[in-house]
Design a protein around this motif. Structure first.
Motif, short mmCIF file in Angstrom:
data_model
loop_
_atom_site.label_atom_id
_atom_site.label_comp_id
_atom_site.label_asym_id
_atom_site.label_seq_id
_atom_site.Cartn_x
_atom_site.Cartn_y
_atom_site.Cartn_z
N PRO A 1 0.64 -0.95 -0.24
CA PRO A 1 0.04 -0.10 -0.09
C PRO A 1 0.86 0.95 0.20
O PRO A 1 2.06 0.68 0.17
CB PRO A 1 -1.35 0.18 1.81
N SER A 2 -0.19 3.05 0.00
CA SER A 2 0.50 3.34 -0.54
C SER A 2 0.40 4.80 0.78
O SER A 2 -1.19 4.10 1.23
CB SER A 2 0.68 4.16 -2.07
N CYS B 1 -12.31 -1.28 -3.87
CA CYS B 1 -11.17 -1.09 -4.38
C CYS B 1 -10.74 0.23 -4.59
O CYS B 1 -11.55 1.08 -4.62
CB CYS B 1 -11.10 -1.92 -5.53
N CYS B 2 -10.18 1.09 -3.89
CA CYS B 2 -8.22 0.57 -3.44
C CYS B 2 -8.21 1.58 -2.57
O CYS B 2 -7.31 1.97 -2.15
CB CYS B 2 -7.23 0.10 -4.24
N SER B 3 -8.85 1.99 -1.60
CA SER B 3 -8.19 2.63 -0.57
C SER B 3 -9.17 3.55 0.91
O SER B 3 -10.39 2.27 0.31
CB SER B 3 -8.35 4.30 -0.76
N THR B 4 -8.75 3.48 2.02
CA THR B 4 -9.10 3.80 2.88
C THR B 4 -8.68 4.80 3.87
O THR B 4 -7.76 5.07 3.95
CB THR B 4 -9.63 2.67 4.19
N ASP B 5 -8.80 4.59 5.11
CA ASP B 5 -8.60 6.55 5.86
C ASP B 5 -8.32 6.13 7.07
O ASP B 5 -9.15 5.09 7.78
CB ASP B 5 -9.65 7.40 5.77
N ASP C 1 -4.31 8.40 4.61
CA ASP C 1 -4.55 7.73 4.19
C ASP C 1 -4.11 6.54 3.34
O ASP C 1 -3.05 6.71 2.81
CB ASP C 1 -4.82 8.57 2.24
N VAL C 2 -4.28 5.27 2.84
CA VAL C 2 -4.36 4.68 2.98
C VAL C 2 -5.13 3.61 1.22
O VAL C 2 -5.45 3.65 1.38
CB VAL C 2 -4.11 3.25 3.29
N SER C 3 -3.86 3.67 0.50
CA SER C 3 -3.72 3.20 -0.98
C SER C 3 -3.61 1.86 -1.72
O SER C 3 -2.27 1.67 -1.52
CB SER C 3 -4.14 4.14 -2.27
N TRP C 4 -3.91 1.07 -2.79
CA TRP C 4 -3.46 0.35 -3.08
C TRP C 4 -3.83 -0.09 -4.28
O TRP C 4 -4.89 0.17 -4.35
CB TRP C 4 -3.29 -0.97 -1.94
#
Length: 174
Positions: free
Chosen positions: A95-96, A141-145, A107-110
Motif C-alpha cells: 500500500p501507499s 477498491c482500493c483506499s481507506t482512511d 490515507d491508505v491506497s493500494w
C-alpha cells in the motif's frame, strides 16, 4: 473437480450391490472430464466416493447416484451444487501511505492484484492490517482512511479476499 460421497442403501432388494452409477446434469464439458456424456460409474461396490472432473466454474450441477445389482439400477434423490473455483486471490501490491494532517488520518491506497488465472473468482473485499491487527474490512477498491494516534508507528499491509479465501499479506509500508 467435485468429490461426491454417498452411503450404501439400507435395503438392496435382496441382492448385493455390484457398483454405483453417477449422472451429472449438465454433463461436464471441460478437457479433463471423468464422466463422458454425464455418465460415470465406480468399479466396485465398496467405493462410496467419486471425483468428478471437467466441471466449469460458476455453474450449477446436479448429481444423482444409483446402486446397481442383479435387478438393475435404482437411483436415489438428486443433489444439486453450485461449483465455485478454489483459487484464492493473488497478493496485492504494497500500500501507499499518505498523512492527512488536516483530518489527522492516514490515507491508505493500494492496487488490486492482477487476476491471471481465469479460474480465480473476483475479489469481494480487502482487509487492511496494521501489524497483526487485521480488523479493517474494505468492500471497495482500493483506499481507506485510518484515524491517527499520536506517537504510534503504522505498518500497513493489505489482504485480498474472494469467495474461496484470502491472499497472504501484501508487503508492508510504514
Amino acid at each position: 473437480s467435485v468429490e461426491i460421497q454417498w452411503s450404501s442403501p439400507s435395503f438392496n432388494g435382496g441382492s448385493d450391490i455390484i457398483r454405483y452409477h453417477i449422472t451429472v446434469d449438465p454433463p461436464p464439458s471441460g478437457i479433463d472430464t471423468s464422466c463422458s456424456g454425464g455418465e460415470c460409474s465406480t468399479t466396485d461396490s465398496n467405493t462410496l466416493t467419486y471425483n468428478i472432473t471437467g466441471l466449469e466454474f460458476h455453474q450449477t450441477y446436479c448429481f444423482t447416484v444409483g446402486a446397481e445389482n442383479i435387478a438393475g439400477i435404482r437411483y436415489s434423490s438428486e443433489l444439486c451444487v453450485f461449483v465455485t473455483a478454489n483459487v484464492p486471490p493473488a497478493i496485492s501490491t504494497a500500500p501507499s501511505l499518505c498523512i492527512n494532517y488536516e483530518e489527522l488520518t492516514l490515507d491508505v491506497s493500494w492496487s488490486s492484484p492482477m487476476i491471471t488465472d481465469p479460474k480465480t473468482p473476483p475479489i469481494t473485499s480487502y482487509t487492511v492490517c496494521d501489524d497483526d491487527d487485521c480488523s479493517i474490512v474494505v468492500n471497495d477498491c482500493c483506499s481507506t482512511d485510518l484515524t491517527l494516534e499520536f506517537d504510534e508507528e503504522y505498518n500497513i499491509a493489505v489482504i485480498s479476499n474472494n469467495i474461496v479465501g484470502s491472499s497472504d499479506k501484501s508487503p508492508q509500508d510504514t
